[in-house]
Design an enzyme around this catalytic site. Structure first.
Site, PDB file in Angstrom:
ATOM      1  CB  CYS A 161      -0.921   0.209   1.521  1.00  0.00           C
ATOM      2  SG  CYS A 161      -1.944  -1.412   1.287  1.00  0.00           S
ATOM      3  CG  HIS A 296      -1.883   4.072   5.051  1.00  0.00           C
ATOM      4  ND1 HIS A 296      -1.183   4.166   3.996  1.00  0.00           N
ATOM      5  CD2 HIS A 296      -1.929   2.905   5.433  1.00  0.00           C
ATOM      6  CE1 HIS A 296      -2.028   2.665   3.433  1.00  0.00           C
ATOM      7  NE2 HIS A 296      -2.155   1.870   4.771  1.00  0.00           N
ATOM      8  CD  GLU A 307      -1.298   6.991   9.712  1.00  0.00           C
ATOM      9  OE1 GLU A 307      -0.927   8.344   8.759  1.00  0.00           O
ATOM     10  OE2 GLU A 307      -2.528   6.459   9.412  1.00  0.00           O
ATOM     11  CE  LYS A 325      -5.934   4.352   3.028  1.00  0.00           C
ATOM     12  NZ  LYS A 325      -5.138   5.343   2.463  1.00  0.00           N
ATOM     13  CG  HIS A 330      -6.879   0.561   1.570  1.00  0.00           C
ATOM     14  ND1 HIS A 330      -5.520   1.342   1.024  1.00  0.00           N
ATOM     15  CD2 HIS A 330      -6.163   0.132   2.393  1.00  0.00           C
ATOM     16  CE1 HIS A 330      -4.263   0.596   1.473  1.00  0.00           C
ATOM     17  NE2 HIS A 330      -4.521  -0.242   2.464  1.00  0.00           N
ATOM     18  CG  PHE A 388      -0.036  -6.460   4.249  1.00  0.00           C
ATOM     19  CD1 PHE A 388      -0.065  -5.683   4.457  1.00  0.00           C
ATOM     20  CD2 PHE A 388      -0.782  -7.713   3.556  1.00  0.00           C
ATOM     21  CE1 PHE A 388      -1.350  -5.670   4.831  1.00  0.00           C
ATOM     22  CE2 PHE A 388      -1.940  -7.154   3.769  1.00  0.00           C
ATOM     23  CZ  PHE A 388      -2.517  -6.423   4.484  1.00  0.00           C
TER      24      PHE A 388
END
Length: 401
Positions: A161, A296, A307, A325, A330, A388
C-alpha cells in the site's frame, strides 16, 4: 534535496474522474462507497470507478488490455495530462523522461478470469495468455511509457500500500542523479478478487463504509484508483509554463522498513515515525510547520492506532490529520498518488478534508483528527502511506512560490 516540482497531475477514483471532480466530491462531501457487487457474494463496500469495463485501449496496445491498464489509461486521458507530457517530451527528448509506477496487484484480474474459465481444474492456462502484458508487475510502466511515447528509465515499485508513495522517492533519486530530466510518477491498482477476498479472509473488511479513526471502526473498504504526476527538477532547463492547475513542490520524503509482521503494523509506530522524521529532516522543516497530514488511515483498529501513536510522538495535537479513504476506499498501491493529488487540492483551496463517515474519534487517540472539514492557511502538507511487511513512506508538499 534536489528541488523538485510537480508541473501536472491527475487522479481517478470512486470520487470522480479528474482533479476537479475529486475536488467537488471533497467540498460537497459526497458519499461514494457502494455495496460490493463486483463479486458474488460481495464483501462490505467498495470504491468502484465507473466506465472501466467499457473503456478501450488503443488498438496498437491491445496486448496490455486489462482492468488495471484501462484504469490507468482513463487517468492519462484526464486533466490534459498527456498534453503536459507531450510538451515535456518535446523539450527534453523522449529518452529523458522516466516512468516510475506503483502497483500491488497489476492486472491479476485477467489471470483470475482465465483461471476460472478452464474446463478442468488441472488444465493449464492457454499458451497465448498475455501474462507479460497484463499481470506482470512491469505491465503498468511499459504501458504508460508506450502510451506516452517515452523511452527513459522504467521502474515498477510494488511495496504493497506504499507503492505509489515510494514511487515519488525513486523518481526523485533518478532526477537527482541526472538519469532523466522529468519523471512520470504514479500508479494504479484495480479491483480484483484476490484483494477483495484476501482482505476479507483476514477479517479486515468492514460490513459498512469504512470509518477511519472512529471509535467504532471495523475495517477497510477496498477501492480502485489511478493517478499520475509529472515531476521535474526546479533548476532544470527552463521550458514554457502550462496553465497553473494543481502544481506544487515535493519538499521532502522519508522511508523506512520495520519488518514487524507480514500483515500487521508495528503497534509502537516506530517505523512509521522514522519515515515521518526523515521526511521532515530532508525538507528542513520543524514538525510545527506542517499544516495538515493526509493519513494512511485504513479504518482497521490496529493500523489507525499505530499511525496515531507515530504522529502524536512527533506532532502531539498540533497538526490536523485525516484519512480520505472514507471517500475513495483503500486503493492499495494507488493510495499514495491519489492522496498526493488530494494534498494538492488541499494546498490550492486551503481546505482540510475530514474523515468521511467517522463520527466519534477513538478516545485513545492523541492526534488532532478532523471529523469536520476546516479552512486554514496551509503552506506544507504531509502524505503518509504504510504497507504490508512494514514498508513506510512519507512525503511533504508545498505550494510553488
Amino acid at each position: 534535496m534536489t528541488a523538485l516540482i510537480i508541473t501536472a497531475g491527475t487522479a481517478i477514483s470512486a470520487m470522480g474522474r479528474g482533479m476537479e471532480a475529486t475536488r467537488t466530491c471533497l467540498l460537497e462531501q459526497r458519499q461514494t462507497l457502494q455495496p460490493d457487487t463486483f463479486q458474488s457474494p460481495g464483501h462490505g463496500y467498495i470504491g468502484r470507478v465507473a466506465g472501466v469495463e467499457d473503456h478501450q485501449l488503443p488498438g496498437a496496445l491491445h496486448r496490455f488490455d486489462c482492468r488495471n491498464n484501462r484504469l490507468a489509461d482513463m487517468a492519462l486521458m484526464t486533466d490534459d495530462f498527456m498534453e503536459a507530457v507531450a510538451d515535456a517530451r518535446a523539450h527534453y527528448g523522449r529518452h529523458r523522461l522516466a516512468v516510475v509506477m506503483g502497483t500491488s496487484t497489476s492486472g491479476i484480474l485477467t489471470t483470475e478470469k482465465a483461471y476460472a474459465a478452464r474446463k478442468d481444474r488441472d488444465e493449464a492456462l492457454p499458451p497465448d495468455f498475455p501474462y507479460d502484458g497484463t499481470q506482470d508487475l512491469s505491465s503498468l510502466p511499459r504501458y504508460v511509457a508506450a502510451r506516452l511515447d517515452v523511452t527513459g528509465p522504467m521502474l515498477t515499485v510494488s511495496n504493497a500500500c506504499a507503492s505509489s508513495t515510494r514511487a515519488f522517492i525513486d523518481a526523485a533519486h533518478l532526477l537527482a542523479t541526472g538519469l532523466c530530466d522529468a519523471a512520470i510518477v504514479g500508479g494504479a491498482d484495480s479491483l480484483c478478487r484476490m484483494t477483495l477476498q484476501g482482505f476479507a479472509s483476514l477479517g479486515l473488511v468492514s460490513a459498512h463504509p469504512t470509518r477511519p479513526c472512529d471509535a467504532g471502526r471495523s475495517g477497510i473498504s477496498i477501492g480502485e484508483a489511478a493517478g499520475f504526476a509529472l515531476l521535474e527538477r526546479a533548476d532544470g532547463r527552463p521550458r514554457p509554463a502550462r496553465p497553473a492547475g494543481y502544481r506544487l513542490r515535493l519538499l521532502g520524503y522519508g522511508a523506512s522498513s520495520d519488518g514487524h509482521h507480514m500483515s500487521s503494523p508495528d503497534p509502537t509506530g516506530s517505523g512509521a515515525a522514522l519515515a515521518i522524521q526523515k521526511a521532515l529532516a530532508r525538507a528542513s522543516l520543524p514538525p510545527e510547520a506542517i499544516g495538515y497530514i493526509n493519513m494512511h488511515g485504513t479504518g482497521t483498529p490496529a493500523n489507525d492506532q499505530m499511525e496515531d501513536r507515530a504522529m502524536a510522538s512527533i506532532f502531539g495535537r498540533a497538526v490536523p490529520c485525516s484519512s480520505t479513504k472514507g471517500w475513495s476506499g483503500h486503493t492499495l498501491g494507488a493510495s499514495g498518488i491519489l492522496e498526493s493529488m488530494i494534498c494538492a487540492i488541499a494546498i490550492q483551496d486551503q481546505y482540510l478534508p475530514h474523515c468521511m463517515n467517522s463520527q466519534t474519534v477513538d478516545p485513545l487517540f492523541q492526534s488532532d483528527i478532523l471529523l469536520a472539514p476546516r479552512h486554514g492557511k496551509l503552506n506544507f502538507v504531509m502524505n503518509n502511506s504504510f504497507g504490508f511487511g512494514g514498508t513506510n513512506s512519507s512525503l511533504i508538499f508545498g505550494p510553488l512560490t
